[in-house]
Design an enzyme around this catalytic site. Structure first.
Site, PDB file in Angstrom:
ATOM      1  N   HIS A  98      15.515 -34.413  26.822  1.00 50.88           N
ATOM      2  CA  HIS A  98      14.337 -34.525  27.781  1.00 50.88           C
ATOM      3  C   HIS A  98      12.972 -35.335  27.122  1.00 50.88           C
ATOM      4  CE1 HIS A  98      10.915 -33.086  30.032  1.00 50.88           C
ATOM      5  NE2 HIS A  98      11.885 -32.981  31.160  1.00 50.88           N
ATOM      6  N   GLU A 177      14.482 -39.702  34.471  1.00 51.85           N
ATOM      7  CA  GLU A 177      13.114 -39.396  34.611  1.00 51.85           C
ATOM      8  C   GLU A 177      12.021 -40.556  34.120  1.00 51.85           C
ATOM      9  OE1 GLU A 177      13.204 -34.818  34.978  1.00 51.85           O
ATOM     10  OE2 GLU A 177      13.221 -35.294  32.951  1.00 51.85           O
TER      11      GLU A 177
HETATM   12  P1  PGA Z   1       8.315 -32.221  37.070  1.00 46.11           P
HETATM   13  O1  PGA Z   1       9.254 -32.230  35.776  1.00 46.11           O
HETATM   14  O2  PGA Z   1       9.447 -32.150  38.223  1.00 46.11           O
HETATM   15  O3  PGA Z   1       7.498 -31.225  36.978  1.00 46.11           O
HETATM   16  O4  PGA Z   1       7.842 -33.662  37.111  1.00 46.11           O
HETATM   17  C1  PGA Z   1      10.642 -32.745  35.782  1.00 46.11           C
HETATM   18  C2  PGA Z   1      11.025 -32.764  34.446  1.00 46.11           C
HETATM   19  O5  PGA Z   1      10.557 -32.778  33.489  1.00 46.11           O
HETATM   20  O6  PGA Z   1      12.494 -32.471  34.263  1.00 46.11           O
END
Ligand code: PGA
Length: 256
Positions: A98, A177
């Site tokens: 992540h 992401e």
């Molecule tokens: P968020 O985070 O939905 O708060 O933008 C997503 C993530 O970091 O996996």
């Protein structure tokens, strides 16, 4: 039936077991009510064992994931939790790489690679996160693709090569992401996210690979992503911490 994957990344929330139980129970009720969704809950490690025991019998479409894993099974590695420890308490998935792990804890693609291999060896399904920072995206889509391609090439190095028995015929989940979209309220456009998802799928060359979009997904926008054929689901941070909002998000992800 291919189900839409809705994964909740609780990050370092909530503070107490009591609140974790409450949020988990509400999330499980929402999961049971939406069997066409595959609901993965990734709470802080300390809550995993108790939440695994609370998993309702009817929740066949729900599973637990960890937010991280160390690559060694056991040993003198203070503070670490290994794949088999997670597997033994009923965990099936693990988020690896992540952007917060990369940024705050200094995780590199080489570390991601070790963790992915260890996850497979320990019987866990990795959810590998990739995403470009804003300064790369500002250079354009080609630059963003190069960034993602490099993260995938290094993070998944030799994972699917012949003779690599760990991953076997198993699938993989990649979460796209973009860093500027995480926790910012500035979600990527569904069309751009789908194009990147298609790029990721073609880079990995695994028919069973699944790609999630993550970054400011909520109940109001989830449908726009998961209705696109390139996107198999969503990785949700903030919106997974509010029981009603997450229940609505699961429901809306399936709306026609
Ligand atoms: P968020 O985070 O939905 O708060 O933008 C997503 C993530 O970091 O996996």
């Amino acid at each position: 039936m291919t189900r839409t994957i809705i994964a909740a990344n609780w990050k370092e929330h909530p503070v107490t077991m009591k609140d974790a139980r409450r949020l988990f129970d509400a999330t499980m009720r929402a999961a049971v009510a939406s069997p066409q969704a595959e609901v993965l809950v990734c709470p802080p490690a300390i809550f995993l064992e108790e939440l695994a025991a609370r998993m309702p019998r009817g929740a066949r479409n729900a599973s637990l994931g960890a937010q991280d894993v160390f690559w060694e099974e056991e040993g003198a590695f203070t503070g670490s939790v290994g794949p088999r420890m997670l597997k033994a308490i009923g965990v099936r998935y693990v988020i690896i790489g992540h952007s917060e792990r990369r940024r705050v804890f200094g995780e590199t693609d080489a570390i991601v690679n070790k963790k992915v291999r260890a996850a497979y060896a320990g019987g866990l399904m990795p959810i590998v996160c990739v995403g470009e920072p804003p300064e790369v995206r500002r250079k354009g889509v080609a630059a963003a693709r190069r960034h993602i391609a490099q993260q995938l090439a290094r993070g998944l190095k030799d994972v699917f090569s012949r003779g690599s028995h760990e991953s076997g015929a198993r699938g993989i989940i990649v979460a796209y992401e973009p860093l500027w979209a995480i926790g910012s309220g500035k979600n990527d456009s569904p069309v751009d996210a789908a194009a990147m998802a298609a790029f990721i799928t073609s880079s990995i060359k695994r028919p069973s690979a699944k790609v999630l979009y993550g970054g400011s997904v909520d109940s109001a926008n989830v449908r726009e992503y998961v209705q696109l054929k390139e996107i198999d689901g969503a990785l949700v941070g903030g919106a997974s911490l509010v029981a009603k909002e997450f229940a609505a998000l699961i429901r809306r992800s399936l709306a026609k």
